[in-house]
Design an enzyme around this catalytic site. Structure first.
Site, PDB file in Angstrom:
ATOM      1  N   GLN A 154       0.797  -1.239   0.000  1.00 27.94           N
ATOM      2  CA  GLN A 154       0.000   0.000   0.000  1.00 27.94           C
ATOM      3  C   GLN A 154       0.826   1.284   0.000  1.00 27.94           C
ATOM      4  O   GLN A 154       0.466   2.268  -0.642  1.00 27.94           O
ATOM      5  CB  GLN A 154      -0.942  -0.003   1.205  1.00 27.94           C
ATOM      6  CG  GLN A 154      -1.876   1.192   1.279  1.00 27.94           C
ATOM      7  CD  GLN A 154      -2.827   1.098   2.454  1.00 27.94           C
ATOM      8  OE1 GLN A 154      -3.804   0.352   2.412  1.00 27.94           O
ATOM      9  NE2 GLN A 154      -2.538   1.812   3.524  1.00 27.94           N
ATOM     10  N   GLU A 163      -2.893  10.697  -0.536  1.00 26.17           N
ATOM     11  CA  GLU A 163      -1.836  11.119   0.390  1.00 26.17           C
ATOM     12  C   GLU A 163      -0.675  11.811  -0.322  1.00 26.17           C
ATOM     13  O   GLU A 163       0.366  12.068   0.267  1.00 26.17           O
ATOM     14  CB  GLU A 163      -1.317   9.901   1.178  1.00 26.17           C
ATOM     15  CG  GLU A 163      -2.388   9.293   2.063  1.00 26.17           C
ATOM     16  CD  GLU A 163      -1.861   8.197   2.980  1.00 26.17           C
ATOM     17  OE1 GLU A 163      -0.652   7.901   2.943  1.00 26.17           O
ATOM     18  OE2 GLU A 163      -2.673   7.647   3.736  1.00 26.17           O
ATOM     19  N   ASP A 186       4.170   0.304   4.310  1.00 26.20           N
ATOM     20  CA  ASP A 186       2.941  -0.154   4.953  1.00 26.20           C
ATOM     21  C   ASP A 186       2.377  -1.235   4.046  1.00 26.20           C
ATOM     22  O   ASP A 186       1.942  -0.952   2.929  1.00 26.20           O
ATOM     23  CB  ASP A 186       1.938   0.997   5.120  1.00 26.20           C
ATOM     24  CG  ASP A 186       0.654   0.544   5.827  1.00 26.20           C
ATOM     25  OD1 ASP A 186       0.543  -0.661   6.147  1.00 26.20           O
ATOM     26  OD2 ASP A 186      -0.224   1.399   6.073  1.00 26.20           O
ATOM     27  N   GLU A 234       4.930  -1.555   8.483  1.00 33.72           N
ATOM     28  CA  GLU A 234       3.603  -1.480   9.114  1.00 33.72           C
ATOM     29  C   GLU A 234       2.708  -2.609   8.599  1.00 33.72           C
ATOM     30  O   GLU A 234       2.727  -2.927   7.403  1.00 33.72           O
ATOM     31  CB  GLU A 234       3.005  -0.109   8.765  1.00 33.72           C
ATOM     32  CG  GLU A 234       1.680   0.202   9.443  1.00 33.72           C
ATOM     33  CD  GLU A 234       1.193   1.608   9.079  1.00 33.72           C
ATOM     34  OE1 GLU A 234       2.026   2.542   9.020  1.00 33.72           O
ATOM     35  OE2 GLU A 234      -0.010   1.783   8.838  1.00 33.72           O
ATOM     36  N   ASP A 255      -0.998  -1.171  12.824  1.00 32.94           N
ATOM     37  CA  ASP A 255      -2.029  -0.152  12.579  1.00 32.94           C
ATOM     38  C   ASP A 255      -3.398  -0.844  12.706  1.00 32.94           C
ATOM     39  O   ASP A 255      -4.048  -0.750  13.752  1.00 32.94           O
ATOM     40  CB  ASP A 255      -1.810   0.456  11.183  1.00 32.94           C
ATOM     41  CG  ASP A 255      -2.929   1.372  10.734  1.00 32.94           C
ATOM     42  OD1 ASP A 255      -3.733   1.780  11.577  1.00 32.94           O
ATOM     43  OD2 ASP A 255      -3.005   1.691   9.525  1.00 32.94           O
ATOM     44  N   LYS A 281      -3.990   6.742  15.659  1.00 32.85           N
ATOM     45  CA  LYS A 281      -4.966   7.519  14.893  1.00 32.85           C
ATOM     46  C   LYS A 281      -6.113   7.763  15.857  1.00 32.85           C
ATOM     47  O   LYS A 281      -6.852   6.826  16.178  1.00 32.85           O
ATOM     48  CB  LYS A 281      -5.461   6.716  13.688  1.00 32.85           C
ATOM     49  CG  LYS A 281      -4.399   6.469  12.601  1.00 32.85           C
ATOM     50  CD  LYS A 281      -4.901   5.485  11.557  1.00 32.85           C
ATOM     51  CE  LYS A 281      -3.945   5.396  10.374  1.00 32.85           C
ATOM     52  NZ  LYS A 281      -4.233   4.215   9.508  1.00 32.85           N
ATOM     53  N   ARG A 284      -4.894  10.305   8.273  1.00 36.54           N
ATOM     54  CA  ARG A 284      -5.691   9.324   7.546  1.00 36.54           C
ATOM     55  C   ARG A 284      -5.589   9.672   6.066  1.00 36.54           C
ATOM     56  O   ARG A 284      -5.290  10.814   5.710  1.00 36.54           O
ATOM     57  CB  ARG A 284      -7.178   9.386   7.965  1.00 36.54           C
ATOM     58  CG  ARG A 284      -7.481   9.148   9.427  1.00 36.54           C
ATOM     59  CD  ARG A 284      -6.974   7.850  10.004  1.00 36.54           C
ATOM     60  NE  ARG A 284      -7.322   6.628   9.324  1.00 36.54           N
ATOM     61  CZ  ARG A 284      -8.092   5.664   9.823  1.00 36.54           C
ATOM     62  NH1 ARG A 284      -8.622   5.805  11.023  1.00 36.54           N
ATOM     63  NH2 ARG A 284      -8.306   4.543   9.156  1.00 36.54           N
ATOM     64  N   SER A 285      -5.890   8.694   5.215  1.00 37.63           N
ATOM     65  CA  SER A 285      -5.799   8.995   3.779  1.00 37.63           C
ATOM     66  C   SER A 285      -6.807  10.077   3.383  1.00 37.63           C
ATOM     67  O   SER A 285      -6.524  10.925   2.549  1.00 37.63           O
ATOM     68  CB  SER A 285      -5.989   7.722   2.964  1.00 37.63           C
ATOM     69  OG  SER A 285      -7.215   7.115   3.276  1.00 37.63           O
ATOM     70  N   LYS A 344       3.484  10.155  10.891  1.00 34.29           N
ATOM     71  CA  LYS A 344       3.230   9.642   9.537  1.00 34.29           C
ATOM     72  C   LYS A 344       2.211  10.576   8.901  1.00 34.29           C
ATOM     73  O   LYS A 344       1.032  10.565   9.260  1.00 34.29           O
ATOM     74  CB  LYS A 344       2.680   8.218   9.665  1.00 34.29           C
ATOM     75  CG  LYS A 344       2.449   7.537   8.322  1.00 34.29           C
ATOM     76  CD  LYS A 344       1.800   6.186   8.532  1.00 34.29           C
ATOM     77  CE  LYS A 344       1.406   5.572   7.207  1.00 34.29           C
ATOM     78  NZ  LYS A 344       0.526   4.427   7.341  1.00 34.29           N
TER      79      LYS A 344
HETATM   80  P1  PGA Z   1      -6.392   4.837   5.883  1.00 38.81           P
HETATM   81  O1  PGA Z   1      -5.077   3.978   5.853  1.00 38.81           O
HETATM   82  O2  PGA Z   1      -6.832   4.873   4.451  1.00 38.81           O
HETATM   83  O3  PGA Z   1      -7.314   3.964   6.711  1.00 38.81           O
HETATM   84  O4  PGA Z   1      -6.160   6.165   6.474  1.00 38.81           O
HETATM   85  C1  PGA Z   1      -3.823   4.423   5.954  1.00 38.81           C
HETATM   86  C2  PGA Z   1      -3.009   3.339   6.560  1.00 38.81           C
HETATM   87  O5  PGA Z   1      -3.305   2.139   6.360  1.00 38.81           O
HETATM   88  O6  PGA Z   1      -2.069   3.635   7.281  1.00 38.81           O
HETATM   89 ZN    ZN Z   2      -1.628   1.363   7.756  1.00 38.04          ZN
END
Ligand code: PGA
Ligand code: ZN
Length: 420
Positions: A156, A200, A236, A281, A307, A332, A361-362, A383
């Site tokens: 990812q 991101e 990640d 991660e 995470d 988070k 978060r994304s 991050k």
């Molecule tokens: P998210 O993921 O899209 O849930 O913010 C980011 C991540 O996996 O760190």
């Molecule tokens: Zn993650």
């Protein structure tokens, strides 16, 4: 100066994906706090529920009709009482009645209002005099998995972590240079590369996992040599999205390959060694505490971070601690809902030698509060991407915090990467 809450206002706004989100204003007798909630796309199963039925519109209603009457008149600095009130109003374990994002916005806006009413910055208010260490920025540079579409890598995120930098500003600059160099290389490799970026701000390109790792490694090496500092790398894996529970395998679509848990362990150990990864991660799916423990035992000088595994949750973290699964945890706040809940998790992590990593978060907004939380909670890493508006908002705020601290500012310690 009084921090008594006089008014609470909620509204619908948008995040960087154009999705609706909730924003809350807390007005005290002598100050003000405003926070909008972020949203994840590759969420952990144990995260709280973001919104009540009816979505953001209902969240706004819940603030106005249920939450405001209970917290107007309280001190905005009564964080624990406010957060307990939010839990009591909700009554469920996962904030499904009022929404975890609703709780998040109210909880954090109260802290911001309390800081503002006391004439302090948020990190000073929460962290006191001892909060003077800056986190290293961990920046997403190439996107894959659920964060990209088409022929991108199966993992990812591919990160740069300039852990040899002497200041936050220098680290942020090194990350930006790596991001730029990676973009140039991708342009040469992928003829159809349109300089597309994910939510991101990381590049999306038609390369596989090993190519992405190679490109990252070269860019980190070159920038490190140019700037005279160490640029580390991380990934990640977001393994829950690769995992197929029926076949009990990790499915790498682009590579057209499946890996059993044992093969996944070997693969991760191999890339840690080959690329001297500083950070990995979610290398295994969110219920596989045992494989996390195995990897943590075997990997040297590398942060193994949970995470989806922990979802900022004390119950899940204490299970991990008992099993020695991972040595680092993503924080988070909106995975658990309130600042008090997140703080308890950070404290538990620190007491047990787990490195807390404050994270965006994304789907995010130009809110900068997590920059302050990273300093206040003594997270050695934040991050938060490298470029893109919502990411730069946090990075620029850390540059301001570093300037504000002046001579007292120092980079956090990341001894674990030195084998310490
Ligand atoms: P998210 O993921 O899209 O849930 O913010 C980011 C991540 O996996 O760190
Ligand atoms: Zn993650």
């Amino acid at each position: 100066m009084s921090t008594i809450i006089e008014d609470v206002i909620a509204r619908k706004v948008f995040n960087n994906r154009g999705e609706e989100t909730v924003e809350v204003d807390i007005i005290t007798t002598s100050g003000f706090g405003r926070v909008a909630a972020p949203a994840g796309k590759s969420r952990g199963k144990a995260e709280v529920v973001y919104y009540p039925q009816g979505g953001v519109e209902q969240a706004v209603k819940k603030v106005e009709e249920l939450i405001a009457p209970e917290i107007v008149g309280l001190g905005a600095d009564s964080q624990e009482e406010i957060d307990k009130t939010l839990h009591d109003i909700d009554g469920s374990k996962d904030f499904r009645a009022i929404g975890g994002n609703t709780a998040f916005a109210v909880s954090l806006a109260c802290a911001e209002a309390a800081a503002n009413s006391s004439g302090l910055l948020l990190f000073q208010y929460l962290g006191g005099h001892v909060a003077h260490e800056l986190p290293y920025p961990l920046g997403n540079t190439i996107s894959g998995g659920q964060h990209a579409q088409g022929k991108s890598p199966d993992l990812q995120e591919f990160h740069v972590l300039s852990h040899g930098a002497e200041s936050f500003l220098e680290a942020a600059m090194a990350n930006i240079m790596v991001h730029r160099k990676v973009g140039e290389t991708l342009g040469k490799k992928d003829k159809l590369f349109g300089q597309g970026k994910s939510d991101e701000g990381a590049w999306i390109a038609n390369v596989g996992t090993s190519e992405a790792l190679e490109i990252m490694a070269r860019a980190c090496e070159n920038v490190g040599a140019e700037m005279g500092l160490e640029c580390g790398m991380g990934v990640d894996v977001a393994s829950s999205s690769l995992w197929n529970g029926k076949t009990k395998t990790y499915n790498y679509q682009r590579e057209k390959k499946t890996r059993s848990s044992g093969e996944q362990l070997e693969f991760i150990l191999e890339i840690i060694k080959k690329y001297h990864l500083a950070y990995v991660e979610d290398p295994f799916h969110e219920e596989d505490f045992a494989e996390f423990a195995e990897l943590t035992k075997k990997a040297k000088n590398c942060l193994i971070c949970g995470d989806d595994l922990f979802t900022t949750n004390t119950e899940r973290l204490s299970r991990g601690i008992k099993l020695h699964a991972a040595n680092s945890i993503i924080i988070k706040v909106n995975q658990v809902g309130t600042l008090t809940d997140a703080w308890e998790t950070v404290e538990m992590a620190e007491r047990n030698g787990y490195v807390p990593v404050m994270s965006h978060r994304s789907g995010d907004t130009c809110d900068w509060h997590i920059a302050h939380l990273a300093v206040a909670f003594k997270c050695p890493i934040i991050k938060t991407g490298v470029v893109e508006g919502s990411r730069i908002a946090k990075i620029n705020e850390l540059i301001r915090i570093e300037e504000f601290l002046g001579d007292r500012a120092m980079m956090a310690s990341l001894d674990v990467l030195q084998g310490g």
